[in-house]
Design a protein around this motif. Structure first.
Motif, short mmCIF file in Angstrom:
data_model
loop_
_atom_site.label_atom_id
_atom_site.label_comp_id
_atom_site.label_asym_id
_atom_site.label_seq_id
_atom_site.Cartn_x
_atom_site.Cartn_y
_atom_site.Cartn_z
N LEU A 95 35.04 49.46 37.10
CA LEU A 95 34.93 49.05 38.48
C LEU A 95 36.14 49.33 39.22
CD1 LEU A 95 33.64 46.98 40.74
CD2 LEU A 95 35.24 45.11 39.77
N CYS A 96 36.04 50.27 40.32
CA CYS A 96 36.96 50.83 41.12
C CYS A 96 37.03 49.89 42.34
CB CYS A 96 36.77 52.24 41.34
SG CYS A 96 38.13 53.12 42.06
N SER A 97 38.03 49.08 42.37
CA SER A 97 38.20 48.26 43.78
C SER A 97 39.58 48.29 44.21
CB SER A 97 37.30 47.20 43.79
OG SER A 97 37.60 46.44 44.85
N GLY A 98 39.72 48.22 45.70
CA GLY A 98 41.27 47.94 46.12
C GLY A 98 41.29 46.44 46.67
N ASP A 99 40.08 45.63 46.49
CA ASP A 99 39.99 44.50 46.88
C ASP A 99 40.23 43.34 45.99
OD1 ASP A 99 37.89 42.72 49.23
OD2 ASP A 99 38.11 41.72 47.45
N ARG A 100 41.50 42.56 46.22
CA ARG A 100 42.10 41.59 45.65
C ARG A 100 40.93 40.49 45.11
NH1 ARG A 100 44.28 38.28 42.65
NH2 ARG A 100 46.45 37.63 42.52
N ALA A 101 40.21 40.07 45.91
CA ALA A 101 39.43 39.00 45.79
C ALA A 101 38.11 39.44 44.44
CB ALA A 101 38.51 38.54 46.89
N ALA A 102 37.68 40.63 44.86
CA ALA A 102 36.88 41.49 43.88
C ALA A 102 37.47 41.67 42.44
CB ALA A 102 36.29 42.66 44.26
N ILE A 103 38.96 41.93 42.28
CA ILE A 103 39.47 42.12 41.08
C ILE A 103 39.52 40.61 40.38
CG2 ILE A 103 41.79 42.86 39.86
CD1 ILE A 103 41.49 45.05 42.24
N ALA A 104 40.07 39.73 41.01
CA ALA A 104 40.10 38.34 40.75
C ALA A 104 38.75 37.74 40.10
CB ALA A 104 40.52 37.26 41.71
N ALA A 105 37.47 38.26 40.76
CA ALA A 105 36.13 37.81 40.46
C ALA A 105 35.89 38.72 39.05
CB ALA A 105 35.05 38.29 41.47
N ALA A 106 36.54 39.94 39.12
CA ALA A 106 36.22 40.70 37.76
C ALA A 106 37.02 39.92 36.55
CB ALA A 106 36.61 42.27 37.96
N HIS A 107 38.10 39.54 36.85
CA HIS A 107 38.65 38.87 35.80
C HIS A 107 38.10 37.59 35.35
CE1 HIS A 107 42.04 36.78 33.42
NE2 HIS A 107 42.29 35.75 34.41
N ALA A 108 37.60 36.68 36.39
CA ALA A 108 36.85 35.45 36.16
C ALA A 108 35.59 35.92 35.27
CB ALA A 108 36.56 34.85 37.35
N LEU A 149 47.15 38.13 37.32
CA LEU A 149 45.83 37.26 36.98
C LEU A 149 46.15 36.72 35.38
CD1 LEU A 149 43.07 39.35 38.79
CD2 LEU A 149 43.73 37.07 39.21
N ARG A 150 46.50 37.78 34.61
CA ARG A 150 46.64 37.33 33.21
C ARG A 150 47.59 36.17 33.10
NH1 ARG A 150 46.13 43.28 31.81
NH2 ARG A 150 44.02 43.23 31.07
N LEU A 151 48.66 36.22 34.02
CA LEU A 151 49.73 35.21 33.87
C LEU A 151 49.18 33.92 34.31
CD1 LEU A 151 53.09 37.00 34.95
CD2 LEU A 151 52.29 36.29 32.62
N GLU A 152 48.41 33.94 35.34
CA GLU A 152 47.98 32.64 35.71
C GLU A 152 47.06 31.84 34.75
OE1 GLU A 152 45.45 33.36 39.11
OE2 GLU A 152 47.13 33.95 40.32
N ASP A 153 46.68 32.60 33.85
CA ASP A 153 45.81 32.11 32.67
C ASP A 153 46.68 31.40 31.40
OD1 ASP A 153 43.76 32.84 33.61
OD2 ASP A 153 43.06 34.41 32.45
N LEU A 154 48.09 31.75 31.32
CA LEU A 154 49.03 31.31 30.58
C LEU A 154 49.21 29.69 30.64
CD1 LEU A 154 51.60 34.07 30.14
CD2 LEU A 154 49.54 33.64 28.76
N PRO A 155 49.29 29.20 29.49
CA PRO A 155 49.60 27.48 29.73
C PRO A 155 50.79 27.23 30.27
CG PRO A 155 49.49 28.23 27.30
CD PRO A 155 49.30 29.46 28.11
#
Length: 155
Positions: A95-108, A149-155
């Motif tokens: 997925l090639c995107s420069g859209d922050r929301a799309a990248i956050a969605a890809a993470h989810a 995004l990965r850091l947000e997942d840390l406890p």
């Protein structure tokens, strides 16, 4: 949108000539809707659009994605439809995107490792852009977003 940035930077033909680019009708329409009188307008021709495979999104696939990803309504319509289509792919994809929301969605959706910058794609095909990419299309920015995004997942 990466097509606009790649056309403007002068590397769209190199990228689309060496990689299979898949997009959706909504993204193709967004490329056609540009306002030629707007500051910074970049003309994208029908020939440019034809260098990508433009796929229709069925209503069933669109609805299934909205149910699967509850924040779909927060995405740009083109990115939303592109992610919905990607969810139907059985094969590997990037997925090639420069859209922050799309990248956050890809993470989810569990696809963060599939997110690539336009700069990285251009580099892989040996393209020589005529100018530097805008920040949101650089590997440095995409890597920073991935890390955050990965850091947000840390406890």
């Amino acid at each position: 949108m990466i097509v606009i940035e790649a056309v403007d930077a002068g590397c769209w033909n190199a990228i689309s000539g060496q990689r299979r680019i898949v997009t959706v009708d909504e993204c193709a329409e967004e490329l056609r809707r540009g306002d030629p009188y707007a500051h910074g307008y970049v003309p994208v021709s029908e020939q440019d659009i034809s260098r990508a495979t433009v796929m229709a999104l069925t209503p069933a696939v669109a609805a299934a994605f909205r149910l699967y990803y509850p924040d779909a309504h927060r995405l740009d319509p083109g990115e939303r439809d592109l992610l919905a289509l990607a969810r139907t792919f059985a094969a590997e994809f990037e997925l090639c995107s420069g859209d922050r929301a799309a990248i956050a969605a890809a993470h989810a959706l569990g696809w963060l490792d599939r997110v690539v910058s336009l700069e990285a794609v251009a580099g892989r095909v040996g393209a020589r852009p005529g100018r530097r990419f805008k920040r949101q299309h650089t590997e440095q920015q995409i890597a920073a977003w991935r890390t955050a995004l990965r850091l947000e997942d840390l406890p």
